[in-house]
Design a protein around this motif. Structure first.
Motif, PDB file in Angstrom:
ATOM      1  N   ASP A  84      -6.283 -37.406 -26.765  1.00  0.00           N
ATOM      2  CA  ASP A  84      -5.287 -37.115 -25.695  1.00  0.00           C
ATOM      3  C   ASP A  84      -5.436 -35.832 -25.211  1.00  0.00           C
ATOM      4  OD1 ASP A  84      -3.293 -37.032 -24.136  1.00  0.00           O
ATOM      5  OD2 ASP A  84      -1.666 -37.724 -25.545  1.00  0.00           O
ATOM      6  N   SER A  85      -5.871 -35.631 -24.016  1.00  0.00           N
ATOM      7  CA  SER A  85      -6.111 -33.994 -23.295  1.00  0.00           C
ATOM      8  C   SER A  85      -4.619 -33.834 -22.885  1.00  0.00           C
ATOM      9  CB  SER A  85      -7.139 -34.200 -22.270  1.00  0.00           C
ATOM     10  OG  SER A  85      -6.444 -35.187 -21.150  1.00  0.00           O
ATOM     11  N   GLY A  86      -3.688 -34.733 -23.105  1.00  0.00           N
ATOM     12  CA  GLY A  86      -2.161 -34.110 -22.362  1.00  0.00           C
ATOM     13  C   GLY A  86      -1.534 -33.593 -23.733  1.00  0.00           C
ATOM     14  N   ALA A  87      -1.969 -33.618 -24.896  1.00  0.00           N
ATOM     15  CA  ALA A  87      -1.368 -32.981 -26.035  1.00  0.00           C
ATOM     16  C   ALA A  87      -1.995 -31.850 -26.431  1.00  0.00           C
ATOM     17  CB  ALA A  87      -1.595 -33.929 -27.412  1.00  0.00           C
ATOM     18  N   ILE A 177      -5.648 -36.469 -31.265  1.00  0.00           N
ATOM     19  CA  ILE A 177      -6.415 -35.364 -31.351  1.00  0.00           C
ATOM     20  C   ILE A 177      -6.111 -34.636 -29.977  1.00  0.00           C
ATOM     21  CG2 ILE A 177      -8.917 -34.512 -30.841  1.00  0.00           C
ATOM     22  CD1 ILE A 177      -8.066 -35.466 -33.762  1.00  0.00           C
ATOM     23  N   GLY A 178      -5.760 -33.486 -30.194  1.00  0.00           N
ATOM     24  CA  GLY A 178      -5.361 -32.859 -28.585  1.00  0.00           C
ATOM     25  C   GLY A 178      -6.224 -31.735 -28.374  1.00  0.00           C
ATOM     26  N   ASP A 183     -10.934 -28.593 -26.454  1.00  0.00           N
ATOM     27  CA  ASP A 183     -11.341 -27.580 -25.570  1.00  0.00           C
ATOM     28  C   ASP A 183     -12.766 -26.980 -25.996  1.00  0.00           C
ATOM     29  OD1 ASP A 183      -9.140 -27.988 -24.062  1.00  0.00           O
ATOM     30  OD2 ASP A 183      -8.289 -26.105 -24.764  1.00  0.00           O
ATOM     31  N   GLY A 184     -13.639 -27.043 -24.907  1.00  0.00           N
ATOM     32  CA  GLY A 184     -14.957 -26.500 -25.076  1.00  0.00           C
ATOM     33  C   GLY A 184     -15.991 -27.424 -25.884  1.00  0.00           C
ATOM     34  N   ARG A 185     -15.480 -28.325 -26.365  1.00  0.00           N
ATOM     35  CA  ARG A 185     -16.296 -29.039 -27.260  1.00  0.00           C
ATOM     36  C   ARG A 185     -16.419 -30.545 -27.044  1.00  0.00           C
ATOM     37  NH1 ARG A 185     -12.137 -27.112 -31.045  1.00  0.00           N
ATOM     38  NH2 ARG A 185     -12.769 -25.299 -31.898  1.00  0.00           N
TER      39      ARG A 185
END
Length: 202
Positions: A84-87, A177-178, A183-185
């Motif tokens: 979840d990219s929102g977390a 998973i936030g 980020d960057g991975r």
């Protein structure tokens, strides 16, 4: 009198010729200037455009589905995790047993129970900080939960990051998973699930 008229006529003719000659020279100068400007414009058009280089900031990042199996710490079982990219921060479903302090440092003992593997796992870890988490369905109700560092394995990437110990009993997935892990991975393909199998080397 006739001589005077002849001289006047002659002078007028000469003056007219001088004016016409001056105009002709001026026209030639203007034409030359226009020609020079035109040649300069054509020269500018013929110049090759500057090459624009676009840097690919996503190079080397792994693409994952929005749900994946992940390894958590040293546990052999691989629970399902929502990506979840929102977390902001990752979280894991945990039951806090107790917290204690040793040599000025806080520790937490907690239990994780992944129903699918049929077993409880008790873990002890140092607390890095505390966070306030809003209760699901509660109006302005917050609870204080500890944050620890844990190692996740997603695909072939082993990542040590912060995770808050939350009560995720009402959620479908016990692990979230936030962005702090992503980020960057990793990049998320929201049309896919279970695209990776945890395969990190020790």
């Amino acid at each position: 009198m006739k001589n005077i008229r002849k001289k006047a006529t002659f002078l007028g003719t000469v003056l007219l010729m001088l004016v016409v000659s001056a105009c002709a020279v001026n026209d030639q100068n203007i034409t030359a200037a226009e020609k020079s400007d035109s040649q300069a414009s054509v020269s500018q058009l013929k110049k090759a455009p500057e090459k624009i280089i676009v840097k690919n900031t996503y190079e080397g990042q792994m693409v994952v589905g929005w749900v994946e199996r992940v390894s958590v710490g040293d546990l052999s079982y691989k629970p399902k995790a929502k990506i979840d990219s929102g977390a902001t921060t990752s979280s894991i479903n945990a039951d806090i047993i107790r917290t204690f302090e040793t040599d000025g440092k806080e520790f937490v003992v907690f239990r994780v129970d992944f129903e699918e593997d049929g077993g409880e796992h008790v873990i002890e870890a140092p607390i890095t900080r505390w966070v306030r988490i809003k209760r699901k369905g509660g109006d302005d109700e917050y609870i204080r939960r500890p944050v620890i560092e844990m190692t996740f394995c997603i695909g072939n990437k082993k990542i040590k990051e912060e995770v808050n110990l939350a009560d995720r009993g009402q959620f479908i997935y016990p692990v979230l998973i936030g962005r702090n892990v992503l980020d960057g991975r990793m990049l998320i393909d929201s049309s896919k699930t279970f695209t990776k199998t945890p395969s990190c080397s020790n």
